[in-house]
Design a protein around this motif. Structure first.
Motif, PDB file in Angstrom:
ATOM      1  N   ARG A  67      35.912  28.837  41.856  1.00  0.00           N
ATOM      2  CA  ARG A  67      36.484  30.128  41.463  1.00  0.00           C
ATOM      3  C   ARG A  67      37.694  30.429  42.339  1.00  0.00           C
ATOM      4  O   ARG A  67      37.748  30.009  43.484  1.00  0.00           O
ATOM      5  CB  ARG A  67      35.447  31.232  41.671  1.00  0.00           C
ATOM      6  CG  ARG A  67      34.225  31.120  40.796  1.00  0.00           C
ATOM      7  CD  ARG A  67      33.097  32.041  41.289  1.00  0.00           C
ATOM      8  NE  ARG A  67      33.532  33.390  41.541  1.00  0.00           N
ATOM      9  CZ  ARG A  67      33.286  34.439  40.747  1.00  0.00           C
ATOM     10  NH1 ARG A  67      32.590  34.272  39.656  1.00  0.00           N
ATOM     11  NH2 ARG A  67      33.714  35.629  41.056  1.00  0.00           N
ATOM     12  N   THR A  93      38.951  36.647  38.079  1.00  0.00           N
ATOM     13  CA  THR A  93      38.829  35.325  38.684  1.00  0.00           C
ATOM     14  C   THR A  93      39.132  34.279  37.628  1.00  0.00           C
ATOM     15  O   THR A  93      38.917  34.477  36.433  1.00  0.00           O
ATOM     16  CB  THR A  93      37.424  35.051  39.274  1.00  0.00           C
ATOM     17  OG1 THR A  93      36.453  35.151  38.249  1.00  0.00           O
ATOM     18  CG2 THR A  93      37.098  36.012  40.397  1.00  0.00           C
ATOM     19  N   PHE A 148      38.661  29.881  37.060  1.00  0.00           N
ATOM     20  CA  PHE A 148      37.831  28.796  37.564  1.00  0.00           C
ATOM     21  C   PHE A 148      38.382  27.472  37.078  1.00  0.00           C
ATOM     22  O   PHE A 148      39.040  27.383  36.049  1.00  0.00           O
ATOM     23  CB  PHE A 148      36.365  28.968  37.171  1.00  0.00           C
ATOM     24  CG  PHE A 148      36.063  28.804  35.704  1.00  0.00           C
ATOM     25  CD1 PHE A 148      35.665  27.573  35.184  1.00  0.00           C
ATOM     26  CD2 PHE A 148      36.143  29.884  34.841  1.00  0.00           C
ATOM     27  CE1 PHE A 148      35.370  27.430  33.838  1.00  0.00           C
ATOM     28  CE2 PHE A 148      35.839  29.751  33.495  1.00  0.00           C
ATOM     29  CZ  PHE A 148      35.458  28.511  32.990  1.00  0.00           C
ATOM     30  N   ASN A 170      37.880  33.498  34.001  1.00  0.00           N
ATOM     31  CA  ASN A 170      36.425  33.636  34.029  1.00  0.00           C
ATOM     32  C   ASN A 170      36.004  34.910  33.290  1.00  0.00           C
ATOM     33  O   ASN A 170      35.528  35.872  33.888  1.00  0.00           O
ATOM     34  CB  ASN A 170      35.943  33.648  35.483  1.00  0.00           C
ATOM     35  CG  ASN A 170      34.452  33.509  35.601  1.00  0.00           C
ATOM     36  OD1 ASN A 170      33.755  33.312  34.621  1.00  0.00           O
ATOM     37  ND2 ASN A 170      33.964  33.613  36.822  1.00  0.00           N
ATOM     38  N   GLU A 226      31.965  37.816  33.624  1.00  0.00           N
ATOM     39  CA  GLU A 226      32.163  36.471  34.159  1.00  0.00           C
ATOM     40  C   GLU A 226      31.069  35.544  33.649  1.00  0.00           C
ATOM     41  O   GLU A 226      29.936  35.973  33.412  1.00  0.00           O
ATOM     42  CB  GLU A 226      32.169  36.516  35.687  1.00  0.00           C
ATOM     43  CG  GLU A 226      33.377  37.256  36.226  1.00  0.00           C
ATOM     44  CD  GLU A 226      33.487  37.209  37.737  1.00  0.00           C
ATOM     45  OE1 GLU A 226      32.455  37.014  38.425  1.00  0.00           O
ATOM     46  OE2 GLU A 226      34.609  37.368  38.239  1.00  0.00           O
ATOM     47  N   PRO A 268      28.080  31.754  41.803  1.00  0.00           N
ATOM     48  CA  PRO A 268      29.453  31.275  41.957  1.00  0.00           C
ATOM     49  C   PRO A 268      29.575  29.763  41.748  1.00  0.00           C
ATOM     50  O   PRO A 268      28.883  28.976  42.400  1.00  0.00           O
ATOM     51  CB  PRO A 268      29.811  31.672  43.391  1.00  0.00           C
ATOM     52  CG  PRO A 268      28.971  32.893  43.638  1.00  0.00           C
ATOM     53  CD  PRO A 268      27.665  32.610  42.918  1.00  0.00           C
TER      54      PRO A 268
END
Length: 117
Positions: A22, A33, A35, A48, A56, A61
């Motif tokens: 991320r 975010t 990724f 994300n 998300e 994570p």
């Protein structure tokens, strides 16, 4: 339109069908975010954000792949995405897609290609 490169991570941090990395991202929606994952030997990057509801995808994570390592999965609703193009293959977002980000892998590192005006 010119662009710049921003370091995301080292190439070794992103394994085939494994955990993603991320990274912070500024979009038209605000702070989000992005990724990056590796699939079929290539790095792929997306915002994300599920195409169904703006949540998300990862339940922890970096946990973007389903158990098979073949599909990206939204932990909230179970939507399955094609890692190659981000298209939703099953679930409530069917027909939607993840917003793609441009990345490049070079000299053992992965970079986000950012467009600037």
């Amino acid at each position: 339109m010119a662009g710049s490169e921003r370091l995301i991570c080292t190439s070794g941090e992103v394994q085939e069908g494994g955990d993603g990395v991320r990274f912070p991202l500024r979009t038209a929606f605000g702070d989000e975010t992005g990724f990056v994952v590796r699939y079929r030997g290539e790095v792929r990057a997306y915002i994300n954000r599920c195409a169904h509801v703006p949540v998300e995808l990862d339940w922890q994570p970096g946990k973007f792949f389903d158990d098979s390592g073949l599909y990206l999965i939204c932990a909230t609703h179970g939507a399955l995405y094609d890692p190659v193009g981000g298209h939703c293959l099953a679930g409530p977002c069917r027909g939607g897609r993840l917003p793609k980000l441009d990345v490049i892998e070079r000299d053992g590192h992965i970079y986000l290609l950012e467009k600037t005006a």
